[in-house]
Design an enzyme around this catalytic site. Structure first.
Site, PDB file in Angstrom:
ATOM      1  N   LEU A 101      37.556  38.423  37.226  1.00 47.63           N
ATOM      2  CA  LEU A 101      37.870  38.576  35.805  1.00 47.63           C
ATOM      3  C   LEU A 101      39.384  38.452  35.705  1.00 47.63           C
ATOM      4  O   LEU A 101      40.107  38.925  36.601  1.00 47.63           O
ATOM      5  CB  LEU A 101      37.419  39.952  35.290  1.00 47.63           C
ATOM      6  CG  LEU A 101      35.909  40.205  35.210  1.00 47.63           C
ATOM      7  CD1 LEU A 101      35.627  41.621  34.724  1.00 47.63           C
ATOM      8  CD2 LEU A 101      35.227  39.191  34.283  1.00 47.63           C
ATOM      9  N   ASP A 102      39.870  37.861  34.630  1.00 40.84           N
ATOM     10  CA  ASP A 102      41.318  37.722  34.444  1.00 40.84           C
ATOM     11  C   ASP A 102      41.965  39.102  34.356  1.00 40.84           C
ATOM     12  O   ASP A 102      41.308  40.080  33.987  1.00 40.84           O
ATOM     13  CB  ASP A 102      41.637  37.015  33.115  1.00 40.84           C
ATOM     14  CG  ASP A 102      40.996  35.647  33.022  1.00 40.84           C
ATOM     15  OD1 ASP A 102      40.718  35.058  34.063  1.00 40.84           O
ATOM     16  OD2 ASP A 102      40.785  35.209  31.869  1.00 40.84           O
ATOM     17  N   ARG A 103      43.250  39.113  34.594  1.00 38.46           N
ATOM     18  CA  ARG A 103      44.028  40.363  34.468  1.00 38.46           C
ATOM     19  C   ARG A 103      43.815  40.980  33.066  1.00 38.46           C
ATOM     20  O   ARG A 103      43.700  42.188  32.927  1.00 38.46           O
ATOM     21  CB  ARG A 103      45.499  40.010  34.688  1.00 38.46           C
ATOM     22  CG  ARG A 103      46.409  41.170  34.861  1.00 38.46           C
ATOM     23  CD  ARG A 103      47.787  40.658  35.289  1.00 38.46           C
ATOM     24  NE  ARG A 103      48.712  41.753  35.368  1.00 38.46           N
ATOM     25  CZ  ARG A 103      49.359  42.253  34.330  1.00 38.46           C
ATOM     26  NH1 ARG A 103      49.205  41.720  33.135  1.00 38.46           N
ATOM     27  NH2 ARG A 103      50.163  43.285  34.488  1.00 38.46           N
ATOM     28  N   ARG A 188      37.754  31.856  27.669  1.00 40.68           N
ATOM     29  CA  ARG A 188      38.987  31.555  26.921  1.00 40.68           C
ATOM     30  C   ARG A 188      39.095  30.049  26.659  1.00 40.68           C
ATOM     31  O   ARG A 188      39.488  29.619  25.559  1.00 40.68           O
ATOM     32  CB  ARG A 188      40.220  32.035  27.700  1.00 40.68           C
ATOM     33  CG  ARG A 188      40.294  33.550  27.798  1.00 40.68           C
ATOM     34  CD  ARG A 188      41.459  34.030  28.647  1.00 40.68           C
ATOM     35  NE  ARG A 188      41.228  35.370  29.134  1.00 40.68           N
ATOM     36  CZ  ARG A 188      41.456  36.487  28.448  1.00 40.68           C
ATOM     37  NH1 ARG A 188      41.949  36.426  27.237  1.00 40.68           N
ATOM     38  NH2 ARG A 188      41.184  37.666  28.983  1.00 40.68           N
TER      39      ARG A 188
END
Ligand code: URA
Length: 236
Positions: A101-103, A188
């Protein structure tokens, strides 16, 4: 497997250090009887300083990943491994995140040391559902549901279109999305392809396994029933 190797592989220390722990009498059975390095004992019957041994290989965890931490072993900032017991970072076989998962994404993150299981979860062929909830910078333009469901959406610099994904509109700027792949920054980039921008993103479920009240930063071990739920068909 010999006890020294087993315990060293769980991250308690080098083999030399673990051999010393035996000599110091720190490794016992549940009644406090000192164990010796060549004893044959079941994993569940081993205590170190009176505490049960960490779970054996085949470990699966879920974490509610908070915002601001990175899915990486080494990063200058905070990483997801900082939220686990320090020994878990050095287990052998290694405990890896199942995808990333992205930051700036929070939510359900899985870890396992079982390579075959990891592959089964992330393989697009397995069609494991990943559910996200997102807030958007702009109102939806109206064609997103059809576009995402079409199986024809091509993300920038990719050579194959995305598999069909299901979008549920909660409000014009608040959506749920179910995808079965895990391409780089996929959610995104899907909204970017429609001229929008994801402001907040949380993964709420994988298959039928949900966060179920697990607080941000907390984690728990999964049992066989939980793992089975990952593969149960799920839609919005
Ligand atoms: N899609 C994204 O864009 N980011 C994530 O962290 C997960 C899915």
């Amino acid at each position: 497997m010999r006890l020294v190797r087993l315990i060293a592989n769980l991250g308690y220390g080098s083999r030399k250090e673990v051999a010393w722990m035996f000599r110091e009498g720190r490794i016992t059975d549940p009644d406090g009887e000192v164990l010796y390095a060549d004893d044959k004992v079941e994993h569940a019957h081993i205590r170190i300083d009176g505490e049960p041994l960490d779970p054996p290989t085949g470990l699966v965890l879920m974490m509610h990943k908070p915002l601001g931490v990175t899915c990486s072993r080494k990063d200058k900032g905070r990483v997801v491994y900082d939220l686990l017991p320090p020994r878990y970072r050095v287990r052998d076989p290694a405990l890896s995140t199942v995808g990333r998962l992205d930051r700036d994404t929070s939510g359900l993150l899985l870890f396992t040391d079982d390579g075959a299981l990891l592959h089964r979860i992330i393989s697009p062929r397995a069609e494991v559902a990943k559910m996200y909830e997102a807030t958007l910078a702009q109102d939806l333009r109206g064609d997103e549901q059809a576009l995402f469901a079409s199986g024809t959406l091509m993300l920038e610099s990719e050579t194959t279109p995305l598999l069909p994904a299901k979008l549920e509109v909660l409000t014009p700027r608040h959506v749920r999305l179910c995808i079965t792949e895990g391409r780089y920054h996929q959610v995104r980039r899907m909204f970017a392809a429609t001229g929008n921008h994801v402001e907040t993103l949380q993964r709420t479920a994988v298959g039928r396994l949900q966060l179920d009240g697990l607080q941000a930063g907390a984690w728990r071990q999964l049992d066989a029933n939980d793992v089975a739920r990952l593969f149960e068909p799920a839609t919005l």
